[in-house]
Design an enzyme around this catalytic site. Structure first.
Site, PDB file in Angstrom:
ATOM      1  N   ARG A   1      -0.188  11.689  46.223  1.00  0.00           N
ATOM      2  CA  ARG A   1      -1.609  11.739  45.851  1.00  0.00           C
ATOM      3  C   ARG A   1      -2.369  10.575  46.478  1.00  0.00           C
ATOM      4  O   ARG A   1      -3.506  10.732  46.935  1.00  0.00           O
ATOM      5  CB  ARG A   1      -1.756  11.726  44.323  1.00  0.00           C
ATOM      6  CG  ARG A   1      -3.178  11.986  43.853  1.00  0.00           C
ATOM      7  CD  ARG A   1      -3.258  12.186  42.349  1.00  0.00           C
ATOM      8  NE  ARG A   1      -2.946  10.951  41.616  1.00  0.00           N
ATOM      9  CZ  ARG A   1      -2.937  10.867  40.285  1.00  0.00           C
ATOM     10  NH1 ARG A   1      -3.220  11.943  39.553  1.00  0.00           N
ATOM     11  NH2 ARG A   1      -2.657   9.735  39.680  1.00  0.00           N
TER      12      ARG A   1
ATOM     13  N   LYS B   1      -8.839   9.518  44.110  1.00  0.00           N
ATOM     14  CA  LYS B   1      -8.740   8.435  43.117  1.00  0.00           C
ATOM     15  C   LYS B   1      -9.209   7.153  43.813  1.00  0.00           C
ATOM     16  O   LYS B   1      -8.401   6.352  44.302  1.00  0.00           O
ATOM     17  CB  LYS B   1      -7.305   8.320  42.606  1.00  0.00           C
ATOM     18  CG  LYS B   1      -7.173   7.619  41.262  1.00  0.00           C
ATOM     19  CD  LYS B   1      -5.770   7.803  40.708  1.00  0.00           C
ATOM     20  CE  LYS B   1      -5.561   7.010  39.421  1.00  0.00           C
ATOM     21  NZ  LYS B   1      -6.301   7.556  38.281  1.00  0.00           N
TER      22      LYS B   1
ATOM     23  N   GLU C   1     -12.818  16.695  32.463  1.00  0.00           N
ATOM     24  CA  GLU C   1     -11.744  15.814  31.989  1.00  0.00           C
ATOM     25  C   GLU C   1     -12.361  14.676  31.205  1.00  0.00           C
ATOM     26  O   GLU C   1     -13.584  14.559  31.119  1.00  0.00           O
ATOM     27  CB  GLU C   1     -10.944  15.282  33.174  1.00  0.00           C
ATOM     28  CG  GLU C   1     -11.769  14.492  34.169  1.00  0.00           C
ATOM     29  CD  GLU C   1     -11.004  14.139  35.441  1.00  0.00           C
ATOM     30  OE1 GLU C   1      -9.774  14.338  35.479  1.00  0.00           O
ATOM     31  OE2 GLU C   1     -11.635  13.663  36.393  1.00  0.00           O
TER      32      GLU C   1
END
Length: 285
Positions: free
Chosen positions: A52, A151, A184
């Site tokens: 990721r 991220k 989220e």
């Protein structure tokens, strides 16, 4: 012995671990990161986290100056030198030092930073009795502006939502996407239980594809539970039988109230408790 921080192949005492004030990670939030958990001195799903991280870096045209195998070794070495057993690892890649302008081509030497430390969890009572959360007006980043799947070091979107939630007396907050659908929470993914099925928003709802999220879905399927990634609204949350959050730091934590509305009977539900147990068995083998 004090904590040692890894920066570009060297270990520094915590007080001496420094990067340039001209680093674009500081000046513009230009960089990416991962938050990882270690159990018994071993990082949980390190390869998935690194996959990721590399995808986040590629998405912002940032080349990580080492291989994935070298990063794996660096993370493990940093945990070992700090004697971290059950702890937290923050892995940061910045664009590097540059000029006082946006141009990333003027940056030199991306910085690789690894911090291994003890973990600060939610209080035990929240796991036993459940969280109360609130829906905030700060929406999740529009994917056409900045993909929530990256991220990045620019976490202001989440921080503003966190502030809004804390001002409402909640330690976590639910964020909707630009369509008004459930996305989220500020630092965790969200799951609902309804009629014996496990529901969670799909990646294209504007969420980070959580490593713990994926692990919990795998555990649920192994237990014979039907798992559906589907678009959800606040209505779905309000009528859910159970609700819980997942994240590297939070692990699996029940939610018993959303916007002051009681979820189910107001206590952590049986599927939540079962998946919590299964996740703890998985991580503490």
């Amino acid at each position: 012995m004090g904590l040692k921080v890894y920066i570009n192949g060297q270990l520094y005492d915590k007080a001496d671990a420094k990067i340039s004030v001209y680093d674009h990670g500081l000046l513009y939030g230009d960089g990416v990161f991962e938050g990882l958990r270690s159990y018994g001195g071993k990082v949980f799903r390190l390869r998935e986290h690194l996959d990721r991280l590399w995808k986040s870096a590629k998405a912002i045209c940032l080349k990580i100056p080492m291989t994935m195998d070298e990063m794996t070794q660096a993370v493990n070495d940093t945990i070992k030198v700090n004697n971290i057993q059950d702890g937290y690892v923050r892995l940061v890649i910045t664009r590097g030092s540059g000029t006082l302008g946006l141009d990333p081509n003027r940056c030199s030497d991306p910085q690789v930073i690894i911090i291994a430390d003890s973990i600060t969890l939610y209080p035990a009572e929240f796991y036993e009795k459940g969280l109360q959360i609130v829906t905030v007006s700060t929406i999740r980043n529009h994917p056409a502006a900045l993909s929530p799947r990256i991220k990045s070091l620019n976490y202001l979107n989440n921080i503003l939502a966190k502030i809004e939630g804390m001002q409402a007396g909640c330690v976590e907050a639910l964020m909707l996407n630009h369509n008004g659908e459930v996305a989220e929470c500020t630092g965790d993914n969200i799951f609902l239980v309804r009629d014996g099925e496990l529901l969670t928003p799909p990646v294209d709802s504007g969420i980070l594809e959580g490593i713990t999220r994926d692990a919990v879905m795998e555990l649920a399927r192994e237990a014979g539970i039907t798992v559906k990634e589907k678009t959800l609204t606040r209505h779905d949350v309000y009528i859910a039988d159970e609700c819980f959050l997942t994240g590297s730091a939070a692990e699996v934590i029940p939610v018993v109230k959303v916007d002051t509305r009681e979820i189910g009977d107001g206590n952590p539900g049986p599927m939540t408790l079962d998946l919590t147990r299964r996740f703890r068995e998985l991580t503490r083998r």
